[in-house]
Design a protein around this motif. Structure first.
Motif, PDB file in Angstrom:
ATOM      1  N   ALA A  34      38.032  35.365  58.106  1.00 28.22           N
ATOM      2  CA  ALA A  34      36.735  35.935  57.752  1.00 28.22           C
ATOM      3  C   ALA A  34      35.810  34.825  57.279  1.00 28.22           C
ATOM      4  O   ALA A  34      36.244  33.839  56.685  1.00 28.22           O
ATOM      5  N   PHE A  35      34.533  34.992  57.546  1.00 27.90           N
ATOM      6  CA  PHE A  35      33.576  33.986  57.096  1.00 27.90           C
ATOM      7  C   PHE A  35      33.394  34.040  55.581  1.00 27.90           C
ATOM      8  O   PHE A  35      33.138  33.012  54.960  1.00 27.90           O
ATOM      9  N   ALA A  36      33.490  35.224  55.000  1.00 25.93           N
ATOM     10  CA  ALA A  36      33.272  35.366  53.562  1.00 25.93           C
ATOM     11  C   ALA A  36      34.379  36.223  52.957  1.00 25.93           C
ATOM     12  O   ALA A  36      34.640  37.328  53.440  1.00 25.93           O
ATOM     13  N   ARG A  37      35.004  35.698  51.939  1.00 23.94           N
ATOM     14  CA  ARG A  37      35.993  36.473  51.192  1.00 23.94           C
ATOM     15  C   ARG A  37      35.433  36.953  49.856  1.00 23.94           C
ATOM     16  O   ARG A  37      35.843  37.978  49.335  1.00 23.94           O
ATOM     17  N   SER A  38      34.526  36.175  49.276  1.00 23.07           N
ATOM     18  CA  SER A  38      33.929  36.569  47.993  1.00 23.07           C
ATOM     19  C   SER A  38      32.925  37.698  48.223  1.00 23.07           C
ATOM     20  O   SER A  38      32.333  37.818  49.295  1.00 23.07           O
ATOM     21  N   TRP A  39      32.722  38.481  47.188  1.00 21.53           N
ATOM     22  CA  TRP A  39      31.805  39.614  47.341  1.00 21.53           C
ATOM     23  C   TRP A  39      30.364  39.132  47.509  1.00 21.53           C
ATOM     24  O   TRP A  39      29.570  39.753  48.204  1.00 21.53           O
ATOM     25  N   TRP A  40      30.019  37.975  46.884  1.00 19.00           N
ATOM     26  CA  TRP A  40      28.651  37.487  47.048  1.00 19.00           C
ATOM     27  C   TRP A  40      28.442  36.863  48.433  1.00 19.00           C
ATOM     28  O   TRP A  40      27.347  36.951  48.992  1.00 19.00           O
ATOM     29  N   ASP A 125      33.564  28.152  36.685  1.00 20.71           N
ATOM     30  CA  ASP A 125      34.763  28.410  37.487  1.00 20.71           C
ATOM     31  C   ASP A 125      34.428  28.706  38.949  1.00 20.71           C
ATOM     32  O   ASP A 125      35.291  29.156  39.708  1.00 20.71           O
ATOM     33  N   ARG A 126      33.172  28.473  39.317  1.00 20.33           N
ATOM     34  CA  ARG A 126      32.704  28.755  40.677  1.00 20.33           C
ATOM     35  C   ARG A 126      32.904  30.232  41.019  1.00 20.33           C
ATOM     36  O   ARG A 126      33.351  30.599  42.091  1.00 20.33           O
ATOM     37  N   ASP A 127      32.523  31.070  40.077  1.00 25.02           N
ATOM     38  CA  ASP A 127      32.636  32.508  40.251  1.00 25.02           C
ATOM     39  C   ASP A 127      31.280  33.137  39.946  1.00 25.02           C
ATOM     40  O   ASP A 127      30.486  32.593  39.167  1.00 25.02           O
ATOM     41  N   LEU A 176      29.220  29.412  50.385  1.00 25.68           N
ATOM     42  CA  LEU A 176      29.011  30.242  49.194  1.00 25.68           C
ATOM     43  C   LEU A 176      30.339  30.676  48.591  1.00 25.68           C
ATOM     44  O   LEU A 176      30.461  30.795  47.363  1.00 25.68           O
ATOM     45  N   ASP A 177      31.320  30.956  49.429  1.00 27.57           N
ATOM     46  CA  ASP A 177      32.643  31.314  48.920  1.00 27.57           C
ATOM     47  C   ASP A 177      33.179  30.241  47.984  1.00 27.57           C
ATOM     48  O   ASP A 177      33.794  30.533  46.954  1.00 27.57           O
ATOM     49  N   GLN A 178      32.942  28.989  48.351  1.00 23.69           N
ATOM     50  CA  GLN A 178      33.477  27.874  47.576  1.00 23.69           C
ATOM     51  C   GLN A 178      32.645  27.576  46.339  1.00 23.69           C
ATOM     52  O   GLN A 178      33.174  27.106  45.333  1.00 23.69           O
ATOM     53  N   ASP A 179      31.347  27.848  46.389  1.00 26.01           N
ATOM     54  CA  ASP A 179      30.468  27.404  45.309  1.00 26.01           C
ATOM     55  C   ASP A 179      29.207  28.268  45.238  1.00 26.01           C
ATOM     56  O   ASP A 179      28.283  28.099  46.029  1.00 26.01           O
TER      57      ASP A 179
END
Length: 436
Positions: A34-40, A125-127, A176-179
């Motif tokens: 997936a391109f994005a795993r984080s919700w943002w 924490d990059r969250d 964005l997922d990373q940072d």
């Protein structure tokens, strides 16, 4: 606008400084993920997919991004830029624009984050927890883009999102997922600038009077959150100097008669005990091993009564402590002796009778059997729960929950502590026999 195949210079927007730009090397192909795993990151892609009018271009953009056709990505306030290569190797410069926050928006956002150490800790924490975005929205600041917020410019000449701008957006979701600071840079502030401003605001809050600081920060934050944000919080004040000895307690008698029921001598004793306790706590806090030491156990009222009696407060106060803790004077004297030999653990061995688990009992029995070299010197012992008593004698060993042996002696019909804990049951009994 550049002509097809012309990459063009990635010059900065007017008013932006070079320090505000970050360039990320081209990412490898993203096949099968997936391109994005984080919700943002997913929210970013949703804004793209809700805005784009041509689903075919989005599909082709995903294919470009998965194949690694997106070059290095430049991120700066209000804009991201990359060169995207078509299947025929034609290269196009593509830009995606996002409106920057105004100075007033940033002021409100920084105030909101500075008041919540948990938000600072999350960013470090990059969250980007949902509550941070929700709090920003409550302050009138939309961090994440919505429908229509992502505009595109591409050298291919498309007026809507094309495969190249879509590929750039899909690639940015991985960044964005990373940072999440990448998003904040697009909104107008770089990471270092943002953290410096947060540190300055946190420092100014630390200088506020206690009442005003509490009013601004609400109920405060958990200590764990404040510790996590330590890198940008103002430094702690210097540690106080050690205190060699507690101060002398005040003399309360000799003036106005006390109110009925107030024992002046007992009150003076408690004041002195509190001062001595504060001195011990300060010395412990300043010691080198304090960070790695567990906190002391909390004493029950009955245990604390024994601790106070061990300080030698005098007959009258000791009698009150005995009565208040449900002991007679002899029982309190035994308890004080146990406390002096082993603190709360020694007191528990005196007052608790318990049955070890079978495994612990077998281990204790084995240690007893191995403690003597031959059967001729081994005393006969009668076992009752955690107590081994010498048959026909006045000596006893009590097995503590910590796996150590505590010697006891029978005096006046009672078992009283006879020495500190030891790992050698034979030595403890030998010492008791020598004293008889």
């Amino acid at each position: 606008m550049n002509t097809p195949g012309d990459e063009g210079p990635m010059d900065l927007d007017e008013g932006a400084s070079p320090a505000a730009e970050r360039t990320f090397e081209a990412l490898p192909a993203a096949r099968g993920r997936a391109f994005a795993r984080s919700w943002w990151g997913q929210a970013w892609l949703k804004a793209l997919e809700d805005t784009a009018l041509d689903g075919k271009q989005l599909k082709l953009g995903r294919q470009h991004a998965r194949a690694g056709a997106v070059g290095a990505v430049s991120v700066r306030p209000g804009r991201i830029t990359a060169v995207v290569q078509d299947r025929d190797h034609t290269r196009h410069r593509s830009d995606v624009l996002l409106q920057q926050l105004s100075a007033a928006d940033w002021d409100r956002f920084l105030d909101m984050v500075a008041d919540r150490a948990g938000h600072i800790a999350a960013l470090l924490d990059r969250d980007m927890p949902p509550v941070l975005v929700e709090d920003a929205a409550a302050a009138g600041i939309e961090l994440l883009p919505g429908i229509g917020d992502l505009e595109s410019e591409c050298s291919c000449g498309a007026w809507d999102h094309c495969a190249h701008s879509a590929a750039l957006c899909y690639q940015l979701a991985r960044l964005l997922d990373q940072d999440p600071f990448v998003l904040l840079l697009m909104r107008g502030r770089g990471e270092r600038e943002l953290l410096d401003e947060l540190q300055a605001r946190s420092a100014s809050r630390a200088e506020l009077p206690a009442g005003e600081a509490a009013e601004r920060s609400g109920a405060g934050v958990p200590a764990a959150e404040a510790y996590a944000a330590r890198d940008i919080l103002p430094p702690l004040p210097a540690a106080p100097p050690p205190v060699a000895a507690p101060g002398a307690p005040p003399v309360l008698g000799g003036g106005t008669p006390p109110a009925p029921g107030v024992d002046v001598a007992a009150l003076e004793f408690l004041i002195g005990d509190a001062a001595a306790g504060a001195q011990r706590l300060l010395a412990d806090a300043l010691s080198a091993g304090h960070p790695d030491s567990p906190p002391p156990p909390v004493l029950t009222p009955a245990q604390d009564a024994v601790r106070l009696a061990a300080a030698g407060p005098g007959a009258a106060i000791s009698a009150r402590l005995a009565a208040g803790s449900g002991r007679d004077p002899r029982s309190l004297a035994s308890a004080v002796r146990a406390w002096e030999l082993g603190g709360a653990a020694g007191l528990a061995v005196l007052e608790e009778e318990w049955t070890p688990e079978p495994e612990a009992l077998a281990r204790a029995t084995g240690r007893l059997a191995a403690a003597w070299e031959d059967d001729e010197t081994r005393p006969r012992l009668r076992v009752t729960r955690n107590r081994w008593t010498v048959v026909g004698g006045a000596a006893q060993l009590r097995y503590g929950r910590d796996g150590r042996w505590w010697p006891y002696r029978r005096e006046g019909g009672r078992w009283v502590p006879a020495g500190p804990a030891t790992d050698d049951p034979a030595g403890a009994l030998a010492g008791l026999s020598a004293e008889e």
